[in-house]
Design a protein around this motif. Structure first.
Motif, PDB file in Angstrom:
ATOM      1  N   UNK A   1       0.805  -1.220   0.000  1.00 46.91           N
ATOM      2  CA  UNK A   1       0.000   0.000   0.000  1.00 46.91           C
ATOM      3  C   UNK A   1       0.834   1.264   0.000  1.00 46.91           C
ATOM      4  N   UNK A   2       2.094   1.137  -0.367  1.00 46.75           N
ATOM      5  CA  UNK A   2       2.955   2.311  -0.369  1.00 46.75           C
ATOM      6  C   UNK A   2       2.675   3.236  -1.527  1.00 46.75           C
ATOM      7  N   UNK A   3       3.187   4.436  -1.432  1.00 46.09           N
ATOM      8  CA  UNK A   3       3.077   5.372  -2.546  1.00 46.09           C
ATOM      9  C   UNK A   3       3.869   4.872  -3.738  1.00 46.09           C
ATOM     10  N   UNK A   4       3.630   5.504  -4.841  1.00 47.50           N
ATOM     11  CA  UNK A   4       4.228   5.042  -6.082  1.00 47.50           C
ATOM     12  C   UNK A   4       5.613   5.618  -6.310  1.00 47.50           C
TER      13      UNK A   4
END
Lengths: 106, 112
Positions: free
Chosen positions: B98-101
């Motif tokens: 679910x981390x940022x891109x």
């Protein structure tokens, strides 16, 4: 469909000034991201906020997530020319806002 | 880590030609995204993959667009036939859970 509206669309300020940009939506998000994009490059992640009312600081940048998790703000203190770029918010990582183009004049 | 690698950086092609854009995600990232950026519409999600499987391609504008991810380290976005309105900057991004891109530097496509 554009779910996130950012304001202002363009902002030009003098070095040393403070500024705030806004990201608003009618949708509730589990998380919200802020990115900065420089010309010719892809967006670079600055921060992720996940809790309503959360405030995060990154040096001179302060990010706040709205209590209802529908909006967010980015405040820059004592802006520098290196802050120049396109600031993008993204809801749940997928949906990107319209962007705020910031120019800091030396 | 070299980051997300896209090729080519620039592509100029004639209308009707096939265009293939390439992306190498960050090793260990299990999600890959293709975006298109224009002045008028901003960043639009075209398609994303999770563990090499296409999850949502509702953003793909037309049947002329197709994307594949044959393995965890490579993805392509193909436009056939290309049209002038496809001119844009195409970005690939990858993420872990679910981390940022993490975005690549993009491919600037011009169809004349």
């Amino acid at each position: 469909t554009q779910l996130l509206e950012q304001s202002p669309q363009f902002l030009s300020i003098q070095e040393g000034e403070n500024l705030t940009v806004y990201c608003n939506s009618s949708s509730v998000f589990s998380s919200l991201q802020w990115y900065r994009q420089e010309p010719g490059e892809g967006p670079v992640l600055l921060v992720t906020v996940v809790t309503g009312g959360e405030v995060k600081k990154l040096k001179r940048l302060t990010f706040q997530f709205g209590d209802a998790r529908k909006d967010s703000s980015l405040h820059i203190t004592a802006a520098q020319p290196g802050d120049t770029g396109l600031y993008l918010c993204a809801g749940d990582s997928f949906y990107f806002g319209t962007g705020t183009s910031l120019t800091v004049i030396p | 880590d070299a980051g997300v690698i896209q090729s080519p950086r620039h592509e100029v092609t004639e209308m009707g030609q096939e265009v293939t854009l390439r992306c190498k995600p960050i090793s260990g990232h299990n999600s890959l995204f293709w975006y298109r950026q224009t002045m008028m519409r901003g960043l639009e999600l075209l398609i994303y993959f999770n563990n090499n499987v296409p999850i949502d391609d509702s953003g793909m504008p037309e049947d002329r667009f197709s994307a594949k991810m044959p393995n965890a380290s490579f993805s392509t976005l193909k436009i056939q036939p290309s049209e002038p309105r496809d001119s844009a900057v195409y970005f690939c991004a990858s993420s872990h859970r679910d981390g940022g891109y993490t975005f690549g530097s993009g491919t600037r496509l011009t169809v004349v």
